[in-house]
Design an enzyme around this catalytic site. Structure first.
Site, short mmCIF file in Angstrom:
data_model
loop_
_atom_site.label_atom_id
_atom_site.label_comp_id
_atom_site.label_asym_id
_atom_site.label_seq_id
_atom_site.Cartn_x
_atom_site.Cartn_y
_atom_site.Cartn_z
N HIS A 97 -5.72 6.11 -1.55
CA HIS A 97 -4.89 7.25 -1.11
C HIS A 97 -4.72 8.20 -2.30
CE1 HIS A 97 -3.79 5.99 2.96
NE2 HIS A 97 -3.88 4.76 2.48
N GLU A 128 0.86 -1.19 0.00
CA GLU A 128 0.00 0.00 0.00
C GLU A 128 0.90 1.23 0.00
OE1 GLU A 128 -3.64 1.95 2.65
OE2 GLU A 128 -2.31 0.43 3.51
N GLY A 132 -4.94 3.70 10.46
CA GLY A 132 -5.28 2.29 10.42
C GLY A 132 -6.31 1.99 11.49
N ASP A 177 -7.73 -3.53 7.96
CA ASP A 177 -6.73 -2.46 7.94
C ASP A 177 -6.09 -2.33 9.33
OD1 ASP A 177 -5.18 -0.49 6.74
OD2 ASP A 177 -6.56 1.13 7.26
#
Length: 438
Positions: A233, A161, A358, A311
């Protein structure tokens, strides 16, 4: 539980080692199949090469006698609901361990793989967030695919990620390591992640911001290489988002979070769940990252694309306090859930800010929350934690209770749907209470 073992099926030749294959029949259960519960027995094998679900009808017609048809072991499920083992495509760490830590060890990975069995996760993608190239090339080889069992959940590969994301939507990612363009296409990826990690099946999912210069070529290259590409993102608008889907994006990373907000004139990345073709979308259903009404909107708009992700970061399983995520200071404290003020949940933020860093949630909680927020059934919720993520990754043997599939499954309490047992490859790997079937 009732356990019946026919010892003749377990015999071994005195001089030549024989491959031992045990067939088990689980009775008195309801099976989650195709989003519904059905009354049926569950047949599966246990063997060194890995357990598989068995077609009982086919076994019957292929048998020459009643004895040959009968299972070696019969277990009474006590009325439990059986669902496929959960598949988590975005797990940053847990129990104090961060997968982006350059000092990560095999023992650390074992701790997480073992610990998440209690939450129903039987296979997962360890997730490594934005970091220097040296970190990727150090930790990715440690996170290569490996089989699951009583020792822990199966590692399917890695979700990287970052670092090819937008600085404007960086979340908890360290800005100094974000790369804002693909200057040399596929070679940009090799330079950061290491060519061997891209070519040997270690990297299975990559989150990118589609608006970055050179992203289109990188997305096509990754997709052609069999890597699942997810948009996240990002500040991307809906038109470019749709274009990126045509180029190879097949998923959205944690829908609603770290992306442009929905607007009626430009719904942005969120708008993809109402377009064709519709991508899969990961969503964090912890009662903090996404309001229950937004969860419900997404689910009712595109239920077959819903992929529950935790996450979760290193603080999952530790409680309140100060922790680190890829070198970033993170504070974990109790917070009111968006679902109900009387409900307290753990919230992780970048120290000194209100930026979410997160989640601190497990997959079992996400499944139960989805049922509460949307009114869906346990079988439908389980699909979002098992069948859908498996399909998103192109895994035909995961996420289903069908014959030939891997025997990864959970026994849920029929009253509150809490996990009673976790089975991996046909073996009991975790139980809420002591069991004779170990």
């Amino acid at each position: 539980q009732v356990l019946i073992v026919h010892m003749d099926a377990m015999e071994q030749q005195p001089r030549k080692r024989r491959r031992v294959r045990t067939v088990t029949k689980l009775t008195n259960v309801k099976l989650a199949r195709e989003g519904k519960l059905v009354d049926d027995d569950l047949w599966f094998t246990t063997e060194e090469a890995g357990g598989r679900f068995v077609d009982a009808a086919q076994r019957f017609w292929a048998s020459n006698s009643a004895q040959q048809f009968h299972a070696d072991v019969v277990l009474d499920g006590g009325g439990a609901v059986v669902v496929p083992g959960f598949v988590d495509l975005q797990l940053n760490g847990a129990f104090g361990i961060d997968f982006t830590d350059p000092n990560l060890t095999e023992e650390d990975i074992d701790v997480v793989a073992k610990g998440i069995l209690a939450h129903g996760v039987t296979s997962f993608l360890p997730t490594v967030i934005t970091a220097p190239s040296s970190v990727y090339q150090k930790v990715l080889p440690l996170l290569h695919p490996r089989s699951g069992g009583v020792h822990g959940a199966e590692i399917l590969g890695v979700h990287v990620e970052g670092p090819f994301i937008s600085k404007r939507k960086k979340g908890a990612h360290p800005e100094e390591h974000i790369i804002s363009q693909f200057s040399d296409g596929w070679r940009s990826l090799e330079k950061v992640y290491g060519s061997e990690n891209l070519n040997d099946g270690t990297i299975r999912l990559v989150t990118v911001a589609p608006e970055l210069p050179g992203a289109a070529d990188a997305i096509r290259s990754l997709s052609d290489a069999g890597v699942l590409v997810s948009a996240g993102h990002t500040t991307v608008g809906v038109e470019l988002a749709q274009k990126s889907v045509r180029e190879g994006v097949k998923m959205v990373t944690h829908l609603f979070n770290a992306m442009a907000a929905f607007h009626h004139r430009d719904p942005g990345l969120v708008g993809l769940i109402g377009c064709d073709p519709r991508p899969w979308y990961g969503i964090i259903v912890d009662g903090l990252h996404v309001h229950p009404s937004a969860v419900c909107t997404a689910f009712r708009t595109h239920p077959t694309g819903c992929v529950l992700v935790t996450d979760a970061m290193a603080a999952m399983g530790l409680g309140c306090g100060k922790h680190k995520l890829s070198g970033v200071d993170v504070e974990v404290e109790e917070e009111q859930s968006l679902a109900a003020k009387s409900v307290k949940v753990l919230k992780a933020t970048v120290a000194g800010t209100e930026t979410l860093a997160g989640a601190v949630v497990d997959m079992e909680s996400c499944v139960l929350n989805l049922m509460t927020f949307t009114g869906c059934s346990v079988a439908e919720a389980a699909q979002c934690a098992s069948t859908h993520p498996a399909r998103a990754l192109g895994l035909s043997k995961k996420g289903k209770l069908n014959p030939g599939c891997d025997a990864d499954f959970l026994l849920l309490d029929p009253e509150d749907f809490r996990i009673k047992e976790t089975w991996v490859n046909g073996r009991l790997a975790w139980s809420r209470a002591p069991s004779k079937a170990g």
